[in-house]
Design an enzyme around this catalytic site. Structure first.
Site, PDB file in Angstrom:
ATOM      1  N   GLU A   1       0.860  -1.199   0.000  1.00  0.00           N
ATOM      2  CA  GLU A   1       0.000   0.000   0.000  1.00  0.00           C
ATOM      3  C   GLU A   1       0.880   1.227   0.000  1.00  0.00           C
ATOM      4  O   GLU A   1       2.051   1.149   0.350  1.00  0.00           O
ATOM      5  CB  GLU A   1      -0.825   0.046   1.300  1.00  0.00           C
ATOM      6  CG  GLU A   1      -1.777  -1.080   1.473  1.00  0.00           C
ATOM      7  CD  GLU A   1      -2.268  -1.179   2.915  1.00  0.00           C
ATOM      8  OE1 GLU A   1      -2.093  -0.216   3.690  1.00  0.00           O
ATOM      9  OE2 GLU A   1      -2.805  -2.234   3.251  1.00  0.00           O
TER      10      GLU A   1
ATOM     11  N   LYS B   1       2.158   4.640   1.654  1.00  0.00           N
ATOM     12  CA  LYS B   1       2.233   5.187   3.016  1.00  0.00           C
ATOM     13  C   LYS B   1       1.855   6.660   2.918  1.00  0.00           C
ATOM     14  O   LYS B   1       2.604   7.470   2.360  1.00  0.00           O
ATOM     15  CB  LYS B   1       3.645   5.008   3.564  1.00  0.00           C
ATOM     16  CG  LYS B   1       3.773   5.408   5.021  1.00  0.00           C
ATOM     17  CD  LYS B   1       5.089   4.894   5.589  1.00  0.00           C
ATOM     18  CE  LYS B   1       5.171   5.074   7.093  1.00  0.00           C
ATOM     19  NZ  LYS B   1       5.052   6.456   7.521  1.00  0.00           N
TER      20      LYS B   1
ATOM     21  N   ASP C   1       1.140  10.402   4.062  1.00  0.00           N
ATOM     22  CA  ASP C   1       1.853  11.248   5.006  1.00  0.00           C
ATOM     23  C   ASP C   1       0.913  12.295   5.590  1.00  0.00           C
ATOM     24  O   ASP C   1       0.944  13.470   5.233  1.00  0.00           O
ATOM     25  CB  ASP C   1       3.030  11.915   4.291  1.00  0.00           C
ATOM     26  CG  ASP C   1       4.027  12.474   5.285  1.00  0.00           C
ATOM     27  OD1 ASP C   1       3.911  12.161   6.479  1.00  0.00           O
ATOM     28  OD2 ASP C   1       4.916  13.233   4.862  1.00  0.00           O
TER      29      ASP C   1
ATOM     30  N   TYR D   1      -6.791   2.368   6.074  1.00  0.00           N
ATOM     31  CA  TYR D   1      -5.891   1.290   5.695  1.00  0.00           C
ATOM     32  C   TYR D   1      -5.901   0.082   6.625  1.00  0.00           C
ATOM     33  O   TYR D   1      -5.108  -0.828   6.447  1.00  0.00           O
ATOM     34  CB  TYR D   1      -4.469   1.798   5.519  1.00  0.00           C
ATOM     35  CG  TYR D   1      -3.939   2.580   6.697  1.00  0.00           C
ATOM     36  CD1 TYR D   1      -3.755   1.988   7.926  1.00  0.00           C
ATOM     37  CD2 TYR D   1      -3.622   3.928   6.553  1.00  0.00           C
ATOM     38  CE1 TYR D   1      -3.280   2.695   9.007  1.00  0.00           C
ATOM     39  CE2 TYR D   1      -3.144   4.655   7.627  1.00  0.00           C
ATOM     40  CZ  TYR D   1      -2.979   4.028   8.858  1.00  0.00           C
ATOM     41  OH  TYR D   1      -2.517   4.741   9.914  1.00  0.00           O
TER      42      TYR D   1
ATOM     43  N   LYS E   1      10.576   3.575   3.044  1.00  0.00           N
ATOM     44  CA  LYS E   1      10.412   5.020   2.858  1.00  0.00           C
ATOM     45  C   LYS E   1      11.171   5.491   1.627  1.00  0.00           C
ATOM     46  O   LYS E   1      12.311   5.077   1.394  1.00  0.00           O
ATOM     47  CB  LYS E   1      10.948   5.768   4.085  1.00  0.00           C
ATOM     48  CG  LYS E   1      10.231   5.397   5.364  1.00  0.00           C
ATOM     49  CD  LYS E   1       9.250   6.453   5.801  1.00  0.00           C
ATOM     50  CE  LYS E   1       9.966   7.609   6.429  1.00  0.00           C
ATOM     51  NZ  LYS E   1       9.081   8.501   7.145  1.00  0.00           N
TER      52      LYS E   1
ATOM     53  N   CYS F   1      21.961  44.725  11.912  1.00  0.00           N
ATOM     54  CA  CYS F   1      20.735  44.579  11.127  1.00  0.00           C
ATOM     55  C   CYS F   1      20.973  45.009   9.680  1.00  0.00           C
ATOM     56  O   CYS F   1      21.500  46.097   9.446  1.00  0.00           O
ATOM     57  CB  CYS F   1      19.625  45.427  11.754  1.00  0.00           C
ATOM     58  SG  CYS F   1      18.139  45.461  10.745  1.00  0.00           S
TER      59      CYS F   1
ATOM     60  N   CYS G   1      18.841  48.396   9.128  1.00  0.00           N
ATOM     61  CA  CYS G   1      19.073  49.666   9.824  1.00  0.00           C
ATOM     62  C   CYS G   1      20.426  49.761  10.509  1.00  0.00           C
ATOM     63  O   CYS G   1      20.772  50.803  11.062  1.00  0.00           O
ATOM     64  CB  CYS G   1      17.942  49.929  10.816  1.00  0.00           C
ATOM     65  SG  CYS G   1      18.032  48.864  12.265  1.00  0.00           S
TER      66      CYS G   1
ATOM     67  N   CYS H   1      16.681  42.172  15.602  1.00  0.00           N
ATOM     68  CA  CYS H   1      17.078  43.577  15.619  1.00  0.00           C
ATOM     69  C   CYS H   1      16.208  44.287  16.657  1.00  0.00           C
ATOM     70  O   CYS H   1      14.994  44.293  16.557  1.00  0.00           O
ATOM     71  CB  CYS H   1      16.866  44.187  14.238  1.00  0.00           C
ATOM     72  SG  CYS H   1      16.910  45.985  14.270  1.00  0.00           S
TER      73      CYS H   1
ATOM     74  N   CYS I   1      13.311  50.631  12.359  1.00  0.00           N
ATOM     75  CA  CYS I   1      13.857  49.723  11.342  1.00  0.00           C
ATOM     76  C   CYS I   1      12.758  49.470  10.291  1.00  0.00           C
ATOM     77  O   CYS I   1      11.678  48.964  10.634  1.00  0.00           O
ATOM     78  CB  CYS I   1      14.279  48.436  12.054  1.00  0.00           C
ATOM     79  SG  CYS I   1      14.844  47.128  10.991  1.00  0.00           S
TER      80      CYS I   1
HETATM   81  S1  IVH Z   1      -0.445   0.442   8.909  1.00  0.00           S
HETATM   82  C1  IVH Z   1       0.805  -1.213  13.165  1.00  0.00           C
HETATM   83  N1  IVH Z   1      -0.729   1.504   6.551  1.00  0.00           N
HETATM   84  O1  IVH Z   1       2.369   5.379   9.106  1.00  0.00           O
HETATM   85  C2  IVH Z   1       0.949  -0.105  12.220  1.00  0.00           C
HETATM   86  N2  IVH Z   1       0.131   2.886   8.289  1.00  0.00           N
HETATM   87  O2  IVH Z   1       4.499   4.267  11.447  1.00  0.00           O
HETATM   88  C3  IVH Z   1      -0.271   0.085  11.429  1.00  0.00           C
HETATM   89  N3  IVH Z   1       0.563   5.204   7.614  1.00  0.00           N
HETATM   90  O3  IVH Z   1       1.300   6.486  12.065  1.00  0.00           O
HETATM   91  C4  IVH Z   1      -0.111   1.134  10.453  1.00  0.00           C
HETATM   92  N4  IVH Z   1      -0.080   4.971   5.516  1.00  0.00           N
HETATM   93  O4  IVH Z   1      -0.464   6.698  10.375  1.00  0.00           O
HETATM   94  C5  IVH Z   1      -0.329   1.707   7.813  1.00  0.00           C
HETATM   95  N5  IVH Z   1      -1.072   2.303   4.392  1.00  0.00           N
HETATM   96  C6  IVH Z   1      -0.686   2.507   5.658  1.00  0.00           C
HETATM   97  C7  IVH Z   1      -0.224   3.775   6.107  1.00  0.00           C
HETATM   98  C8  IVH Z   1       0.185   3.912   7.443  1.00  0.00           C
HETATM   99  C9  IVH Z   1       0.393   5.817   6.441  1.00  0.00           C
HETATM  100  C10 IVH Z   1       1.093   5.855   8.851  1.00  0.00           C
HETATM  101  C11 IVH Z   1       0.312   5.582  10.085  1.00  0.00           C
HETATM  102  C12 IVH Z   1       1.308   5.397  11.186  1.00  0.00           C
HETATM  103  C13 IVH Z   1       2.610   5.361  10.487  1.00  0.00           C
HETATM  104  C14 IVH Z   1       3.298   4.069  10.842  1.00  0.00           C
END
Ligand code: IVH
Length: 664
Positions: free
Chosen positions: A111, A113, A115, A223, A310, A404, A407, A422, A428
């Site tokens: 999946e 991740k 942010d 998720y 990551k 500064c 000034c 400053c 200024c």
């Molecule tokens: S599973 C047991 N799936 O990433 C962990 N987390 O360090 C279950 N996150 O704070 C998390 N996308 O908020 C999972 N597809 C995804 C995710 C996801 C983002 C975030 C989540 C968590 C951090 C995990």
């Protein structure tokens, strides 16, 4: 003939379905107009027949304006984190380790991740009952009122094969486009910009006013589904089921049967994610079967059946041409690197933040250096390193300036702070202009002036401080460049209107360091007019809630400056509000004099902040924690058990909302 109740239910169902098609499927079923008409019809019926109120009605998405502090709630299952890696090698190791431990066929779900900020949602009989932030993993904040405003989170589920009680977790996100727009608005209102969409989403979710949350257009991706009686053993299949219940589940999800398939997914999305409307920072790999997950187990921090890969933050090397030092409204000096323009994640970067003197020193930065520039989710790129091997001829060392740049005044650095500023507040140019811009901004005095006005007036010699604004005459401005009679008249009118802006906003407008809107309000409540405030000493100031030494020192320094006192006298002679209004004063009493209160729980008649204000207005004091000095605990629903126990031990009296209101 349909009853009213039936009509309401049909409308609710129809609108919820349209919402789902619009926000989750991205396939609008009707025109905005038709949608609005039906929503209005429902609102009208609900207003006429309040007996059919339902918190899950689509009309409740706008959010009520009652603000509450959040109550902490324990998670049903702890919210753990994921092991992170940047290395493809460690992904292979994870895969092989899993294979060996399971010793049978298994599937890995890949999946994106996302942010943003994580959320846990609880559904009972298909109705959203609670939304909790991650918090410390064991307990989080109950932010249900805010989450209800997020259009992609169903208040009531579709279909029928969901368990009577379950939890679903996911990420709340602020799309890039909304984030950029929000930051523009914040810059205009002179509020600090959010560094990245993650902070903006987390900040928004904790906002006390759900109406603001509703305006921010947060989005969500779910998720993971948890609970007893889920329809399938497979995580992937349960997510597909959740999709059919109305949740927004990403399409970027794949069941993989080999390591090659996993890497295909990673490589594809490392490129493709740049076209997504929301921020992502990696890929999550999860063993699909719940039985196998159980088999693999958890460490104290994270599951053994999942790992996050990551993406490298994008970076690029380019040359440092020069360093500018900019002076902000409060006098803080920020170093900014000018770079040889270079392409980085789709946009040309010419400038990067250098933050402060310590960072420049750590980098050992010289002019002409090849610098590594990174754009890790933040809007302003930063310099993260110097390629010393690429130094051919070494340029001058970059040194933080001592005076500064605007000034010439020697800069000051407070012992515990990284920034220089400053101190020449009233002489200024960037500070003067910045201060005037702050004074006239919407949330301050709300003086209607188009962009560039302060600059124009400054150049014309009309303003050198905020009091000069009130000496401006119509004839001074009606013939300025790009000004005419109409704009001049508008400006004059808005100057007149600003004389009604209440005392606490006038205090905020003065631009005293560290005195934001909340502090200004507290000051105004505690010191009902400016003379009182100007006479307050350190101990009086620090006895006001939320005001510590740092803020108090800044207030004392402000009023110790003769220029500021003169400025206030001039503003006062122009009839600005320098005292609490008669109305508010009339409501003030001394009935709670000498009494200290601790507020705990959720209230129905007023918000927590309102109660705090009521306590202060009636001569009482607020305190955050229960001690032997506490006289009363004003307790709402769900008062924290720790507070309750302590109160019992110390024999502190616990009173209800109603008892408190009777008291005052
Ligand atoms: S599973 C047991 N799936 O990433 C962990 N987390 O360090 C279950 N996150 O704070 C998390 N996308 O908020 C999972 N597809 C995804 C995710 C996801 C983002 C975030 C989540 C968590 C951090 C995990």
């Amino acid at each position: 003939m349909e009853t009213i109740k039936q009509q309401i239910e049909v409308l609710r169902k129809k609108i919820a379905d349209w919402n789902y098609r619009y926000y989750v499927l991205d396939q609008p079923a009707v025109s905005d107009f038709e949608f609005d008409m039906e929503l209005k019809r429902l609102e009208k019926l609900e207003a006429e027949y309040p007996e059919y109120y339902d918190a899950s009605s689509p009309t409740q998405r706008v959010g009520s304006d009652i603000s509450k502090n959040f109550v902490q709630v324990e998670h049903l299952y702890p919210m753990l984190s994921l092991t992170n890696t940047y290395s493809e090698g460690e992904i292979s190791e994870f895969y092989n380790r899993t294979k060996k431990a399971l010793n049978e066929d298994f599937e890995i779900v890949c999946e994106l991740k996302y942010d943003g900020t994580s959320i846990s949602l609880i559904y009972e009989n298909g109705v959203l009952v609670r939304a909790i932030t991650r918090g410390d993993g064991a307990r989080g904040d109950d932010v249900t009122v805010n989450v209800r405003t997020i259009r992609t989170i169903p208040l009531r589920l579709q279909g029928s094969n969901y368990p009577p009680l379950f939890e679903i977790r996911g990420e709340i996100l602020l799309p890039w486009q909304v984030f950029n727009q929000l930051n523009e608005e914040r810059a205009e209102a002179e509020e600090t910009r959010f560094a990245n969409p993650r902070n903006a989403a987390a900040g928004t979710l904790k906002t006390l006013n759900p109406q603001i949350v509703a305006q921010r257009k947060l989005d969500s991706y779910l998720y993971s589904v948890l609970g007893n009686g889920l329809p399938y053993d497979g995580h992937y299949e349960n997510l597909e089921a959740a999709r059919s219940w109305g949740f927004k589940i990403s399409d970027a999800m794949r069941k993989c049967h080999s390591l090659d398939e996993v890497f295909d997914f990673i490589r594809y999305w490392d490129i493709e994610r740049k076209n997504l409307p929301v921020a992502t920072d990696g890929i999550v790999l999860k063993v699909n079967s719940a039985k196998q997950q159980l088999n693999l187990g958890w460490t104290a921090k994270s599951p053994r059946w999942a790992i996050a890969y990551k993406f490298q933050a994008e970076s690029v090397e380019t040359r440092l041409l020069s360093v500018d030092f900019q002076v902000g409204r409060t006098g803080t000096v920020t170093p900014v690197a000018n770079l040889e323009p270079v392409l980085l994640s789709g946009s040309v970067v010419k400038r990067a933040s250098l933050h402060n003197e310590d960072i420049i020193r750590q980098l050992d930065l010289h002019l002409g250096d090849w610098c590594r520039v990174e754009k890790g989710g933040e809007i302003i790129p930063k310099i993260t390193g110097v390629n010393k091997e690429a130094r051919f001829m070494i340029g001058d060392t970059v040194r933080f300036i001592r005076n500064c740049p605007a000034c010439g005044t020697p800069l000051v650095r407070e012992p515990d702070e990284a920034a220089y500023y400053c101190p020449n507040r009233s002489g200024c140019e960037p500070q003067i202009k910045g201060m005037i811009e702050h004074f006239i901004s919407r949330r301050a005095m709300n003086i209607n002036a188009g962009e560039g006005t302060v600059d124009t007036f400054y150049k014309a010699g009309l303003i050198r401080n905020v009091a000069d604004l009130y000496d401006i005459r119509f004839r001074d401005i009606c013939c300025l460049e790009r000004w005419g009679e109409k704009s001049a008249a508008n400006f004059m009118e808005s100057i007149q209107l600003s004389k009604q802006v209440p005392y606490e906003r006038v205090l905020y407008s003065l631009g005293i360091r560290f005195v934001g809107e909340t502090v200004a309000k507290r000051l105004a409540n505690a010191c009902p007019d400016i003379d009182d405030l100007m006479q307050a000493d350190l101990s009086r100031l620090t006895s006001i809630e939320e005001i510590g030494d740092r803020i108090a020192d800044s207030i004392l320094a402000y009023f110790a400056d003769d220029n500021n006192r003169k400025l206030i006298e001039r503003l006062r002679s122009n009839n600005l509000q320098f005292a609490l209004s008669e109305d508010i004063l009339a409501g003030r009493t001394e009935v709670l004099k000498g009494k200290t209160f601790v507020i705990s729980g959720v209230f129905t008649q007023h918000s927590r902040d309102e109660y705090k204000e009521l306590i202060e207005r009636n001569g009482g004091k607020n305190s955050a924690s229960v001690s032997s000095k506490t006289d009363f605990i004003l307790a709402g629903e769900n008062m924290g058990p720790a507070k309750w126990e302590k109160a019992q031990k110390l024999g502190v009296k616990i009173i209800s909302e109603q008892e408190f209101l009777t008291m005052i």
